[in-house]
Design a protein around this motif. Structure first.
Motif, PDB file in Angstrom:
ATOM      1  N   GLU A 309       0.774  -1.131   0.101  1.00  0.00           N
ATOM      2  CA  GLU A 309      -0.105  -0.004  -0.005  1.00  0.00           C
ATOM      3  C   GLU A 309       0.981   0.972   0.162  1.00  0.00           C
ATOM      4  O   GLU A 309       2.062   1.068   0.697  1.00  0.00           O
ATOM      5  CB  GLU A 309      -0.953   0.021   1.340  1.00  0.00           C
ATOM      6  CG  GLU A 309      -1.856  -1.239   1.586  1.00  0.00           C
ATOM      7  CD  GLU A 309      -2.375  -1.259   2.840  1.00  0.00           C
ATOM      8  OE1 GLU A 309      -2.634  -0.221   3.655  1.00  0.00           O
ATOM      9  OE2 GLU A 309      -2.517  -2.455   3.081  1.00  0.00           O
ATOM     10  N   PRO A 310       0.664   2.668  -0.633  1.00  0.00           N
ATOM     11  CA  PRO A 310       0.994   3.721  -0.471  1.00  0.00           C
ATOM     12  C   PRO A 310       1.120   4.214   0.953  1.00  0.00           C
ATOM     13  O   PRO A 310       0.515   5.724   1.084  1.00  0.00           O
ATOM     14  CB  PRO A 310       0.653   4.598  -1.708  1.00  0.00           C
ATOM     15  CG  PRO A 310      -1.114   3.954  -1.675  1.00  0.00           C
ATOM     16  CD  PRO A 310      -0.792   2.533  -1.116  1.00  0.00           C
ATOM     17  N   THR A 311       1.196   3.462   2.256  1.00  0.00           N
ATOM     18  CA  THR A 311       1.178   4.124   3.597  1.00  0.00           C
ATOM     19  C   THR A 311       2.423   4.049   3.846  1.00  0.00           C
ATOM     20  O   THR A 311       3.044   2.785   4.158  1.00  0.00           O
ATOM     21  CB  THR A 311      -0.070   3.404   4.191  1.00  0.00           C
ATOM     22  OG1 THR A 311      -1.361   3.401   3.162  1.00  0.00           O
ATOM     23  CG2 THR A 311      -0.178   3.696   5.493  1.00  0.00           C
ATOM     24  N   LEU A 312       2.825   5.157   4.677  1.00  0.00           N
ATOM     25  CA  LEU A 312       4.033   5.058   5.330  1.00  0.00           C
ATOM     26  C   LEU A 312       3.808   5.181   6.795  1.00  0.00           C
ATOM     27  O   LEU A 312       2.972   5.728   7.353  1.00  0.00           O
ATOM     28  CB  LEU A 312       4.945   6.412   4.865  1.00  0.00           C
ATOM     29  CG  LEU A 312       5.139   6.279   3.500  1.00  0.00           C
ATOM     30  CD1 LEU A 312       6.209   7.640   3.195  1.00  0.00           C
ATOM     31  CD2 LEU A 312       5.857   5.111   2.813  1.00  0.00           C
ATOM     32  N   PHE A 313       5.017   4.790   7.453  1.00  0.00           N
ATOM     33  CA  PHE A 313       5.077   4.632   9.095  1.00  0.00           C
ATOM     34  C   PHE A 313       6.362   5.201   9.364  1.00  0.00           C
ATOM     35  O   PHE A 313       7.317   4.991   8.815  1.00  0.00           O
ATOM     36  CB  PHE A 313       4.930   3.111   9.604  1.00  0.00           C
ATOM     37  CG  PHE A 313       3.503   2.849   9.799  1.00  0.00           C
ATOM     38  CD1 PHE A 313       2.612   3.213  10.903  1.00  0.00           C
ATOM     39  CD2 PHE A 313       3.119   2.295   8.928  1.00  0.00           C
ATOM     40  CE1 PHE A 313       1.284   2.917  11.054  1.00  0.00           C
ATOM     41  CE2 PHE A 313       1.574   1.539   8.905  1.00  0.00           C
ATOM     42  CZ  PHE A 313       0.908   2.002   9.877  1.00  0.00           C
ATOM     43  N   TYR A 314       6.496   6.159  10.420  1.00  0.00           N
ATOM     44  CA  TYR A 314       7.562   6.708  10.736  1.00  0.00           C
ATOM     45  C   TYR A 314       7.523   7.200  12.199  1.00  0.00           C
ATOM     46  O   TYR A 314       6.482   7.030  12.850  1.00  0.00           O
ATOM     47  CB  TYR A 314       7.915   7.987   9.802  1.00  0.00           C
ATOM     48  CG  TYR A 314       6.523   8.880   9.639  1.00  0.00           C
ATOM     49  CD1 TYR A 314       5.961   9.849  10.664  1.00  0.00           C
ATOM     50  CD2 TYR A 314       5.878   8.800   8.064  1.00  0.00           C
ATOM     51  CE1 TYR A 314       4.705  10.350  10.337  1.00  0.00           C
ATOM     52  CE2 TYR A 314       4.716   9.392   8.246  1.00  0.00           C
ATOM     53  CZ  TYR A 314       4.225  10.253   9.088  1.00  0.00           C
ATOM     54  OH  TYR A 314       2.990  10.828   8.809  1.00  0.00           O
ATOM     55  N   LEU A 315       8.791   7.691  12.619  1.00  0.00           N
ATOM     56  CA  LEU A 315       8.802   8.161  14.153  1.00  0.00           C
ATOM     57  C   LEU A 315       8.719   9.704  13.863  1.00  0.00           C
ATOM     58  O   LEU A 315       9.371  10.293  13.006  1.00  0.00           O
ATOM     59  CB  LEU A 315       9.931   7.693  14.662  1.00  0.00           C
ATOM     60  CG  LEU A 315      10.259   6.287  15.103  1.00  0.00           C
ATOM     61  CD1 LEU A 315      11.561   6.149  16.098  1.00  0.00           C
ATOM     62  CD2 LEU A 315       8.991   5.773  16.123  1.00  0.00           C
ATOM     63  N   LEU A 408       5.156   7.719  22.644  1.00  0.00           N
ATOM     64  CA  LEU A 408       3.785   7.374  22.737  1.00  0.00           C
ATOM     65  C   LEU A 408       3.327   6.405  21.901  1.00  0.00           C
ATOM     66  O   LEU A 408       3.845   6.377  20.533  1.00  0.00           O
ATOM     67  CB  LEU A 408       2.794   8.865  22.136  1.00  0.00           C
ATOM     68  CG  LEU A 408       1.593   8.793  22.240  1.00  0.00           C
ATOM     69  CD1 LEU A 408       0.892   8.495  23.555  1.00  0.00           C
ATOM     70  CD2 LEU A 408       1.125  10.069  21.569  1.00  0.00           C
ATOM     71  N   GLY A 409       2.932   5.172  22.023  1.00  0.00           N
ATOM     72  CA  GLY A 409       2.311   3.979  21.522  1.00  0.00           C
ATOM     73  C   GLY A 409       1.199   3.748  21.575  1.00  0.00           C
ATOM     74  O   GLY A 409       0.320   4.214  22.429  1.00  0.00           O
ATOM     75  N   GLY A 410       0.565   2.499  21.019  1.00  0.00           N
ATOM     76  CA  GLY A 410      -0.862   1.999  20.959  1.00  0.00           C
ATOM     77  C   GLY A 410      -1.050   1.280  22.080  1.00  0.00           C
ATOM     78  O   GLY A 410       0.107   0.673  22.645  1.00  0.00           O
ATOM     79  N   ASP A 411      -2.354   0.718  22.267  1.00  0.00           N
ATOM     80  CA  ASP A 411      -2.444   0.061  23.432  1.00  0.00           C
ATOM     81  C   ASP A 411      -2.925  -1.503  22.992  1.00  0.00           C
ATOM     82  O   ASP A 411      -3.322  -2.366  23.652  1.00  0.00           O
ATOM     83  CB  ASP A 411      -3.819   0.609  24.369  1.00  0.00           C
ATOM     84  CG  ASP A 411      -4.949   0.454  23.498  1.00  0.00           C
ATOM     85  OD1 ASP A 411      -5.004   0.562  22.447  1.00  0.00           O
ATOM     86  OD2 ASP A 411      -5.989   0.447  24.303  1.00  0.00           O
ATOM     87  N   ASN A 457       5.080   6.935  17.270  1.00  0.00           N
ATOM     88  CA  ASN A 457       5.053   6.249  16.109  1.00  0.00           C
ATOM     89  C   ASN A 457       3.858   6.393  15.279  1.00  0.00           C
ATOM     90  O   ASN A 457       2.707   6.197  15.736  1.00  0.00           O
ATOM     91  CB  ASN A 457       5.234   4.597  16.339  1.00  0.00           C
ATOM     92  CG  ASN A 457       5.446   3.534  15.183  1.00  0.00           C
ATOM     93  OD1 ASN A 457       4.852   3.883  14.108  1.00  0.00           O
ATOM     94  ND2 ASN A 457       5.910   2.669  15.404  1.00  0.00           N
ATOM     95  N   ALA A 458       3.975   6.862  14.089  1.00  0.00           N
ATOM     96  CA  ALA A 458       2.805   7.428  13.323  1.00  0.00           C
ATOM     97  C   ALA A 458       2.914   6.804  11.922  1.00  0.00           C
ATOM     98  O   ALA A 458       3.786   6.309  11.608  1.00  0.00           O
ATOM     99  CB  ALA A 458       2.879   8.883  13.439  1.00  0.00           C
TER     100      ALA A 458
END
Length: 564
Positions: A309-315, A408-411, A457-458
């Motif tokens: 997918e054209p979706t990026l993750f980054y800090l 900050l992270g997810g649960d 992390n976004a």
């Protein structure tokens, strides 16, 4: 070094990929709705027979819907289900191409500033009211009205719709927005400047209409429960059990109801991958995402699917933090992360290392046709020796020997595991301690807006097919910036690309190339992590699901169940 091979292997057994905000304020959702999926041929589904199969689709998401108000939505989960229950001027169809929805067609003036949309007269709201041009006028004025508190209204409309920025800044009344109901079924829009991708923008959730009478009757309760929602799309939300799940049912009064085959979509909130797999195997759900531990197990299964997918993750780095305000510290964090291990061992689902702020296979040079990512190449690399050198220099400049930074992270279970891996990587920098805080998705959105984080992390998925959808985020005081980054040079490049060069595609594209280098390579605003691919199991009887490169990840309008 704190990172060890055994930790990689242990994490590989528990990690699942969590999902990005499709256009979500720089936040990410771990839910199933962010994955791409196509259970079968989606073309001409309105002509296909679904046989005697029960037309019910059962899926999961690992995050609650934060809001169903189009003006307040910023994330993939909200936009997914707004897109399932609402029609705008156009909606996304096969191949991510706009197809008629409330608008039958449109005309554009010679100077490309005035767009006139001719609306269909057979569209109605779920409260029985007709869908008219005024519904767009009301919704768009509401989205840019500062009293509404919309993040995406000013972001998506500012510099696009005439007077939107001045209205959002409180300098001009909302009634001055460049949107006008010529009559009930003719909508005229005046742009601030030529926008090459405006037709594509009209498919996006922020540009959905609203029935003024219904919204004002509900007052502060609007969009908070299933019975305080109004729909004009293929489905209506009939049940919403917060934190547990929700139900969509076919909208029998939809203008194109004959094309809708599904009678019901049941969505359950499931945060653990293992639980999703168990539900899939027992036949309780029709699709589930897979983590690394399950990919090898199911790779040869006929239900197994992978799609990039054209979706990026980054800090994201909050530069108001003294340490993260140091560019050498940020560059050290970029370089210390082993992305190859992350995608090949930890994710193990087809994701690839992210090396910039534009994904590969997303946009191409208007003349040569060469991919943006190929032209700009790798703007980040793993170089642990250089990372330690830069980190040492940063500490010397800051006058510190040790540093402690929040993360900050997810649960969800899967988010926690990925965050643990990244904590381990960052703490290879000598003297750095990273404190991870896991919070619910909705809280992360709020904390991002208020910049209540150090590192986050976004993820980001495109709102339209253009480099601007990724690069415009980081201008000074931009609606989705939330990093404290401010650069006159960067702002100038984005401004030029979207104004003087708006009708010069080659120069515009090349300006975006230079802007990306400034953002990632020179200023280290982000630490790119990976470009997402999704591994999943999909029941073979699920047909006609369309996947999108932008906006709602799935189109369910043409989906159906066959042979169950």
């Amino acid at each position: 070094m704190k990172k060890t091979n055994w930790l990689l292997l242990v994490l590989a057994l528990v990690l699942s990929m969590f999902l990005a905000a499709c256009s979500g304020g720089g936040n990410e959702s771990e839910g199933d709705s962010g994955s791409s999926d196509n259970g079968g041929d989606s073309e001409n589904t309105e002509e296909q027979s679904s046989g005697d199969s029960e037309q019910v689709l059962n899926i999961t998401d690992s995050a609650e819907i934060p809001t169903m108000d189009p003006a307040l939505a910023t994330d993939a989960v909200a936009f997914q289900f707004l897109g399932s229950t609402m029609d705008g001027l156009y909606r996304l169809g096969e191949g991510g191409k706009p197809e008629p929805a409330i608008a039958k067609d449109h005309e554009v003036s010679e100077d490309a500033l005035t767009w006139t949309f001719n609306l269909r007269e057979d569209a109605t709201w779920s409260n029985g009211e007709p869908v008219t041009a005024n519904d767009f006028v009301y919704a768009w004025q509401r989205a840019v009205n500062p009293d509404t508190g919309s993040e995406y209204g000013p972001y998506m409309m500012g510099g696009v719709i005439k007077n939107a920025t001045a209205i959002a800044d409180g300098e001009t009344p909302p009634e001055e927005l460049g949107v006008k109901a010529v009559d009930d079924y003719t909508l005229e829009i005046t742009l601030e400047k030529p926008i090459p991708y405006f037709e594509s923008l009209t498919t996006f959730g922020t540009f959905l209409p609203l029935n003024q009478k219904f919204v004002e009757e509900q007052g502060e309760d609007f969009s908070l429960e299933a019975d305080t929602l109004v729909s004009n799309g293929p489905f209506t939300m009939t049940e919403w059990n917060h934190g547990e799940g929700w139900t969509l049912e076919k909208n029998e009064d939809y203008w194109d109801a004959e094309a809708v085959k599904l009678d019901k979509i049941n969505v359950s909130v499931v945060k653990e991958t293992s639980t999703g797999v168990n539900l899939y195997q027992s036949g309780d759900i029709d699709r589930t995402g897979l983590s690394a531990e399950f990919v090898d197990q199911y790779r040869s299964n006929e239900d197994f699917q992978v799609e990039k997918e054209p979706t990026l993750f980054y800090l994201k780095f909050n530069q108001e933090n003294e340490i993260l305000g140091n560019v050498k510290a940020r560059k050290a964090m970029q370089m210390i992360i082993n992305r190859e291990d992350m995608v090949n061992v930890i994710l193990n689902n087809g994701s690839i290392p992210a090396v910039g702020d534009i994904p590969e296979d997303f946009v191409k040079h208007p003349e040569s046709g060469e991919d943006f990512r190929e032209i700009n190449g790798d703007l980040v690399e793993t170089n642990k020796e250089e990372a330690q050198k830069l980190w040492s220099e940063a500490k010397q400049e800051l006058g510190i020997e040790d540093a402690e930074i929040g993360y900050l992270g997810g649960d969800s279970d899967v988010a926690k595991n990925l965050d643990a891996y990244l904590k381990d990587q960052l703490e290879e920098l000598e003297g750095l301690t990273v404190n991870v805080q896991a919070v619910p998705f909705k809280e992360r959105i709020d904390r991002d807006k208020n910049m209540e984080y150090d590192i986050q992390n976004a993820g980001w998925g495109p709102d339209y097919i253009d480099p601007n959808t990724f690069l415009n985020m980081w201008v000074t005081d931009g609606g989705n910036n939330h990093t404290g980054y401010a650069s006159d040079e960067y702002d100038g490049m984005i401004e030029e690309a979207n104004n003087e060069l708006a009708q010069e595609p080659v120069k515009r594209f090349e300006t975006f190339l230079e802007a990306e280098k400034k953002l990632i390579q020179e200023d280290a605003v982000l630490a790119p992590l990976y470009q997402r691919a999704s591994a999943k199991l999909v029941k073979p009887y699920v047909k006609g699901v369309i996947t999108n490169p932008m906006g709602p990840d799935y189109i369910y309008k043409y989906a159906y169940i066959e042979g169950k």
